[in-house]
Motif scaffolding. Structure first.
Motif, PDB file in Angstrom:
ATOM      1  N   GLY A  46       0.828  -1.192   0.000  1.00 32.52           N
ATOM      2  CA  GLY A  46       0.000   0.000   0.000  1.00 32.52           C
ATOM      3  C   GLY A  46       0.865   1.245   0.000  1.00 32.52           C
ATOM      4  N   SER A  47       0.639   2.112   0.982  1.00 31.40           N
ATOM      5  CA  SER A  47       1.390   3.372   1.065  1.00 31.40           C
ATOM      6  C   SER A  47       2.611   3.267   1.971  1.00 31.40           C
ATOM      7  N   VAL A  48       2.989   2.049   2.377  1.00 33.37           N
ATOM      8  CA  VAL A  48       4.132   1.848   3.268  1.00 33.37           C
ATOM      9  C   VAL A  48       5.273   1.189   2.495  1.00 33.37           C
ATOM     10  N   GLY A  49       6.370   1.921   2.337  1.00 29.51           N
ATOM     11  CA  GLY A  49       7.566   1.337   1.743  1.00 29.51           C
ATOM     12  C   GLY A  49       8.339   0.567   2.805  1.00 29.51           C
ATOM     13  N   LEU A  50       8.964  -0.519   2.400  1.00 26.18           N
ATOM     14  CA  LEU A  50       9.587  -1.415   3.379  1.00 26.18           C
ATOM     15  C   LEU A  50      10.951  -1.912   2.909  1.00 26.18           C
ATOM     16  N   SER A  51      11.817  -2.148   3.870  1.00 21.17           N
ATOM     17  CA  SER A  51      13.103  -2.806   3.618  1.00 21.17           C
ATOM     18  C   SER A  51      13.546  -3.464   4.916  1.00 21.17           C
ATOM     19  N   ILE A  60      19.357   7.861   7.959  1.00 23.09           N
ATOM     20  CA  ILE A  60      18.256   6.931   7.670  1.00 23.09           C
ATOM     21  C   ILE A  60      17.236   7.581   6.743  1.00 23.09           C
ATOM     22  N   GLY A  61      17.154   8.897   6.780  1.00 23.17           N
ATOM     23  CA  GLY A  61      16.191   9.603   5.933  1.00 23.17           C
ATOM     24  C   GLY A  61      16.696   9.899   4.537  1.00 23.17           C
ATOM     25  N   GLU A  62      17.921   9.502   4.216  1.00 19.83           N
ATOM     26  CA  GLU A  62      18.512   9.830   2.922  1.00 19.83           C
ATOM     27  C   GLU A  62      18.429   8.652   1.953  1.00 19.83           C
ATOM     28  N   GLY A  63      18.195   8.963   0.672  1.00 18.24           N
ATOM     29  CA  GLY A  63      18.138   7.923  -0.346  1.00 18.24           C
ATOM     30  C   GLY A  63      16.904   7.057  -0.206  1.00 18.24           C
ATOM     31  N   THR A  64      16.918   5.909  -0.866  1.00 18.87           N
ATOM     32  CA  THR A  64      15.809   4.963  -0.739  1.00 18.87           C
ATOM     33  C   THR A  64      15.946   4.198   0.580  1.00 18.87           C
ATOM     34  N   VAL A  65      14.888   3.490   0.955  1.00 19.23           N
ATOM     35  CA  VAL A  65      14.956   2.712   2.194  1.00 19.23           C
ATOM     36  C   VAL A  65      16.010   1.613   2.084  1.00 19.23           C
ATOM     37  N   GLU A  66      16.171   1.053   0.888  1.00 17.71           N
ATOM     38  CA  GLU A  66      17.197   0.033   0.677  1.00 17.71           C
ATOM     39  C   GLU A  66      18.586   0.627   0.887  1.00 17.71           C
ATOM     40  N   ALA A  99      19.351   3.290   2.540  1.00 18.05           N
ATOM     41  CA  ALA A  99      19.517   3.740   3.926  1.00 18.05           C
ATOM     42  C   ALA A  99      19.942   2.586   4.825  1.00 18.05           C
ATOM     43  N   LEU A 100      19.330   1.413   4.667  1.00 18.26           N
ATOM     44  CA  LEU A 100      19.699   0.267   5.502  1.00 18.26           C
ATOM     45  C   LEU A 100      21.077  -0.264   5.135  1.00 18.26           C
ATOM     46  N   ASP A 101      21.375  -0.303   3.840  1.00 18.26           N
ATOM     47  CA  ASP A 101      22.722  -0.746   3.430  1.00 18.26           C
ATOM     48  C   ASP A 101      23.796   0.155   4.046  1.00 18.26           C
ATOM     49  N   ARG A 102      23.548   1.443   4.026  1.00 18.35           N
ATOM     50  CA  ARG A 102      24.513   2.387   4.569  1.00 18.35           C
ATOM     51  C   ARG A 102      24.659   2.212   6.083  1.00 18.35           C
ATOM     52  N   LEU A 103      23.530   2.002   6.777  1.00 14.53           N
ATOM     53  CA  LEU A 103      23.574   1.831   8.228  1.00 14.53           C
ATOM     54  C   LEU A 103      24.334   0.563   8.609  1.00 14.53           C
ATOM     55  N   VAL A 104      24.095  -0.527   7.872  1.00 16.11           N
ATOM     56  CA  VAL A 104      24.799  -1.783   8.150  1.00 16.11           C
ATOM     57  C   VAL A 104      26.293  -1.627   7.874  1.00 16.11           C
ATOM     58  N   LEU A 143      21.407  -9.114  14.520  1.00 14.43           N
ATOM     59  CA  LEU A 143      20.811  -7.826  14.196  1.00 14.43           C
ATOM     60  C   LEU A 143      19.694  -8.008  13.183  1.00 14.43           C
ATOM     61  N   ALA A 144      18.532  -7.444  13.499  1.00 10.32           N
ATOM     62  CA  ALA A 144      17.420  -7.381  12.551  1.00 10.32           C
ATOM     63  C   ALA A 144      16.995  -5.936  12.437  1.00 10.32           C
ATOM     64  N   LEU A 145      16.797  -5.486  11.212  1.00 12.80           N
ATOM     65  CA  LEU A 145      16.368  -4.114  10.943  1.00 12.80           C
ATOM     66  C   LEU A 145      15.176  -4.142   9.993  1.00 12.80           C
ATOM     67  N   VAL A 146      14.183  -3.316  10.280  1.00  9.73           N
ATOM     68  CA  VAL A 146      13.078  -3.084   9.367  1.00  9.73           C
ATOM     69  C   VAL A 146      12.880  -1.589   9.294  1.00  9.73           C
ATOM     70  N   LEU A 147      12.917  -1.060   8.077  1.00  9.20           N
ATOM     71  CA  LEU A 147      12.712   0.361   7.869  1.00  9.20           C
ATOM     72  C   LEU A 147      11.438   0.557   7.077  1.00  9.20           C
ATOM     73  N   ALA A 148      10.491   1.277   7.665  1.00 13.39           N
ATOM     74  CA  ALA A 148       9.214   1.561   7.007  1.00 13.39           C
ATOM     75  C   ALA A 148       9.166   3.032   6.623  1.00 13.39           C
ATOM     76  N   GLU A 149       8.591   3.313   5.471  1.00 13.06           N
ATOM     77  CA  GLU A 149       8.482   4.692   4.979  1.00 13.06           C
ATOM     78  C   GLU A 149       7.054   5.004   4.635  1.00 13.06           C
ATOM     79  N   SER A 150       6.584   6.156   5.087  1.00 15.34           N
ATOM     80  CA  SER A 150       5.232   6.594   4.765  1.00 15.34           C
ATOM     81  C   SER A 150       5.254   7.299   3.419  1.00 15.34           C
ATOM     82  N   GLU A 151       4.679   6.645   2.428  1.00 18.16           N
ATOM     83  CA  GLU A 151       4.587   7.262   1.110  1.00 18.16           C
ATOM     84  C   GLU A 151       3.295   8.071   1.046  1.00 18.16           C
ATOM     85  N   SER A 152       2.941   8.616  -0.101  1.00 16.42           N
ATOM     86  CA  SER A 152       1.745   9.449  -0.195  1.00 16.42           C
ATOM     87  C   SER A 152       0.516   8.630   0.159  1.00 16.42           C
ATOM     88  N   HIS A 153      -0.319   9.166   1.043  1.00 12.33           N
ATOM     89  CA  HIS A 153      -1.520   8.469   1.499  1.00 12.33           C
ATOM     90  C   HIS A 153      -2.617   8.554   0.443  1.00 12.33           C
TER      91      HIS A 153
END
Length: 346
Positions: free
Chosen positions: A133-138, A308-314, A316-321, A336-346
């Motif tokens: 839906g409107s939630v981006g995930l990685s 974490i707010g920069e680039g795509t969610v993918e 952002a997580l690659d950079r953090l790891v 370590l487990a990470l899930v990054l959710a992004e609120s896209e346009s509703h």
């Protein structure tokens, strides 16, 4: 020059080390009166620590041949004494070959167990979609186990009639036993997430299921979230609150007083939070904040959280790891487990 380097890269380090040791011992034997025939087998012993049994046998055979030829420069040695030393050299060479064979079998069993463990881990932690839906995930998973991607951290997302639901958790312990516990938690989540309208009741359902699978001293810290419209509801079961990144501002989400972990009678309260377009929420486990550098200092998450707010969610997580592994010297003390959710346009 290039061909020489290519040949050097293809050389077996164990074979090179074994023949190198043998060459040094033979040179000493030829230039000193010391009897080193039996010690020639040291080359095979060294090779057995690294290379295969077959290649160790090459070094052992060469050591015996050198021992037989040693009579040419030690002609004052009695024939019986000479043959006894050659026999001892051959015997020690066989020991090296047997040692290499045993190591190969152990490494083979470890490799098979690693494949089994990684298969089990991948069966438990299925890949998640890039958006619901409107939630981006990685998501990312990094295991503290050096030999395999095996551990007890867990994550899952589900598109339910009540919104996009997510769970991120940390099983007490590591290895295949932790994977089994994680599978129980995820199985309960997947079974109830689509039928239980109340998020707190969903957490209680998982807790009740888990108590039938684990012992009294086993538990799982977890946070369960539900994204619906421009709001997110969270149930914290003894876990780290997530981070919210929005408009270049980073804040820890206040999930209230956390309840006890799953498997210990967890009964969490619910908190609701705004979920504006463009916001990102990072769910994570202990491995992120408990990683240490060589001096024992914890990973400074606050320093890297704005990225974490920069680039795509993918990205952002690659950079953090990458930051985390570089900080910890590629040695993780915890999964370590990470899930990054992004609120896209509703």
């Amino acid at each position: 020059m290039t061909s020489v380097r290519a040949i050097w890269r293809r050389l077996d380090p164990g074979l090179v080390a074994g023949f190198g040791v043998l060459a040094v011992l033979v040179a000493l034997s030829m230039t000193t009166p010391v009897q080193l025939i039996a010690v020639f087998a040291s080359g095979a012993i060294v090779a057995s620590l690294v290379t295969t049994a077959r290649r160790t046998a090459y070094v052992a055979g060469a050591a015996v041949v050198c021992g037989l030829l040693a009579h040419l420069w030690h002609d004052d040695t009695g024939i019986v004494d000479w043959l006894a030393r050659v026999f001892l050299c051959a015997l020690l060479g066989l020991v090296g070959i047997q040692g290499a064979a045993l190591r190969e079998r152990r490494e083979g069993r470890l490799e098979r167990m690693t494949v089994i463990a990684e298969t089990a881990q991948r069966a438990v932690l299925r890949s998640i979609p890039t958006a619901i839906g409107s939630v981006g995930l990685s998501a990312r998973y990094v295991s503290a186990t050096a030999e395999a991607l095996v551990g007890g951290d867990l994550y899952e997302v589900a598109a339910t009639p009540y919104g996009v639901r997510v769970i991120v958790g940390d099983v007490r312990g590591k290895g295949l036993a932790a994977v089994q516990t994680a599978a129980a938690v995820l199985g309960a989540f997947r079974a109830a997430a689509f039928t239980e309208p109340d998020l707190a009741a969903l957490a209680r359902n998982i807790d009740e299921t888990l108590t039938r699978f684990v012992g009294e001293e086993e538990f799982v810290t977890a946070i369960v979230g539900e994204f619906h419209g421009n709001m997110v509801t969270l149930a914290n079961c003894g876990h780290h609150p997530p981070l919210l990144v929005h408009d270049e501002q980073v804040s820890e989400v206040d999930t209230g007083e956390p309840t006890v972990p799953l498997g210990m009678g967890s009964d969490p309260g619910l908190t609701e939070h705004p979920w504006p377009a463009g916001a990102r929420m990072l769910f994570y486990t202990d491995g992120l904040v408990e990683a240490r550098d060589k001096s024992g200092e914890f990973f400074p998450l606050d320093d890297y959280a704005p990225e974490i707010g920069e680039g795509t969610v993918e990205e952002a997580l690659d950079r953090l790891v990458e930051h985390l592994l570089a900080y910890a010297g590629n040695k993780m003390n915890d999964d370590l487990a990470l899930v990054l959710a992004e609120s896209e346009s509703h």
